[in-house]
Write an enzyme that holds these catalytic residues in place. Structure first.
Site: not given
Length: 411
Positions: A45, A122, A146
């Site tokens: 990420k 996210s 997330s």
């Protein structure tokens, strides 16, 4: 507002030698027992440092100002040392301050497990890469859900470790009281191996499970179809482990506050910490955000020291309460109240986000480990069951998960 375009999960601005490469899939056999990380493709990420690459945190102004990271984040280094192979950096929602899986600047990663639906955020690009077979292990972060939300929406296994067990060095902060590196995979054995690498040499809690909690107040947050699909599976976990089920509300008499107030305390502390981490840059650079992130940042800016102090006191009492309730127990709840919302929907809208946070805030409030399992489908769409335990019980949750398969509960 026109929805952000559908995009590939990997960020496009890195040099070619950091782009995803073809490799044999690792750990794809869905069986109990360890699976080596050797050769497993690792998607990271874009709030997590990878040596030589900038960290953009989901916003082009941050990307433009970012120098190449001088070293891997600690979590990246652990997984690479265990044999994983870096595949690329993946898109994230703006500042990672969203659960929707969209980004107003870059677009929305497509959900391979539910075409036409959001991935959830996210860790949106990370989930899309793993679900689409472009990576085997996804390294993201989980603050308010997330990892757990994308795992549920994309039919993946996801682990949010006990807070502070996984080293956060080299990761852009959102709300440090709740932030933790976290993992996504397509199989439980590979998740177990990745967790062993990430959490090696950290304190763990191996006490036996004495009961399974299926609290009515948390199950009431889920839509009817999700409850109907997941609750029979949760109910079979107790007999599979040979322990009783307890359906009493988690926030029952004696709790520091009501369930809704617990969610609000979490949200306020998170907002205060987000503003502390990003507020000076927001005021200086005056960046443009998508509407939902912009609204949350505007509220974060208005949090007073007095309100933050009161919310922190509530969170501290709730953490103590949750540790007491989860002593010797596993908490089984829906990972999300619904399957993935449609692409282009204004999601999560306020009511949907409130229901989602009511489920996901529990792990953050207690610093608890949370394991999401892809055990069911509703209307053909994946939805996950989430198991939570006392701090340090990460390995216990991973050992417990196969009991769902043996009981016929796993999807």
């Amino acid at each position: 507002m026109t929805p952000a375009p559908l995009i590939d999960p990997f960020v496009p601005w890195l040099p070619a030698d950091t782009a995803p490469a073809e490799a044999p899939a690792a750990g794809t056999a869905d069986q109990d027992g360890p699976v080596a990380l050797a050769g497993a493709r690792l998607a990271v990420k874009d709030v997590i440092d990878v040596q030589g690459a900038p960290t953009g945190s989901g916003h082009p102004l941050l990307l433009a100002a970012a120098a190449p990271a001088p070293a891997h984040a600690a979590a990246v280094a652990r997984l690479l040392s265990a044999g994983a192979r870096y595949a690329g950096k993946t898109h994230t929602d703006e500042l990672a301050y969203s659960l929707g899986g969209t980004n107003a600047h870059y677009g929305t990663p497509a959900n391979p497990a539910a075409p036409g639906r959001l991935t959830g955020g996210s860790s949106s690009g990370t989930a899309a890469a793993v679900a689409g077979g472009l990576a085997d292990v996804g390294l993201g972060t989980d603050t308010a859900g997330s990892i757990r939300v994308p795992a549920s929406y994309c039919g993946l296994y996801g682990l949010r470790p006990t807070h502070a067990r996984a080293d956060r060095r080299g990761i852009a902060p959102l709300a440090p009281s709740f932030d933790t590196p976290a993992l996504l995979t397509r199989t439980l054995p590979l998740l177990t191996e990745a967790a062993a690498a990430l959490l090696a040499d950290t304190p763990r809690d191996d006490r036996p499970v004495r009961r399974v909690l299926v609290p009515a107040d948390l199950w009431g947050c889920a839509a009817d179809g999700v409850r109907a699909a997941l609750r029979p599976r949760a109910d079979r976990l107790g007999p599979a482990l040979g322990v009783p089920l307890d359906a009493a509300p988690l926030f029952s008499d004696g709790a520091p506050c009501a369930h809704a107030d617990a969610r609000d305390a979490f949200t306020l502390v998170q907002a205060a910490e987000v503003w502390r981490a990003h507020g000076p840059w927001v005021r200086r650079a005056r960046p443009v955000f998508g509407p939902h992130v912009a609204e949350r940042l505007a509220r974060a800016e208005r949090v007073t020291p007095e309100a933050e102090a009161a919310a922190r006191a509530t969170v501290a009492r709730l953490a103590s309460w949750l540790h007491h309730r989860l002593d010797g127990a596993i908490l089984a709840i829906p990972a999300t109240p619904t399957p993935a919302p449609p692409y282009g929907a204004s999601v999560p809208a306020s009511g949907d986000r409130a229901a989602l946070l009511a489920l996901t805030c529990v792990a953050g409030l207690g610093g608890l480990p949370a394991l999401t399992l892809p055990v069911a489908r509703v209307g053909g769409l994946p939805v996950g069951l989430c198991l939570l335990g006392a701090p340090g019980a990460d390995e216990c949750l991973l050992r417990t998960a196969p009991a769902l398969r043996r009981s016929g509960s796993a999807g």
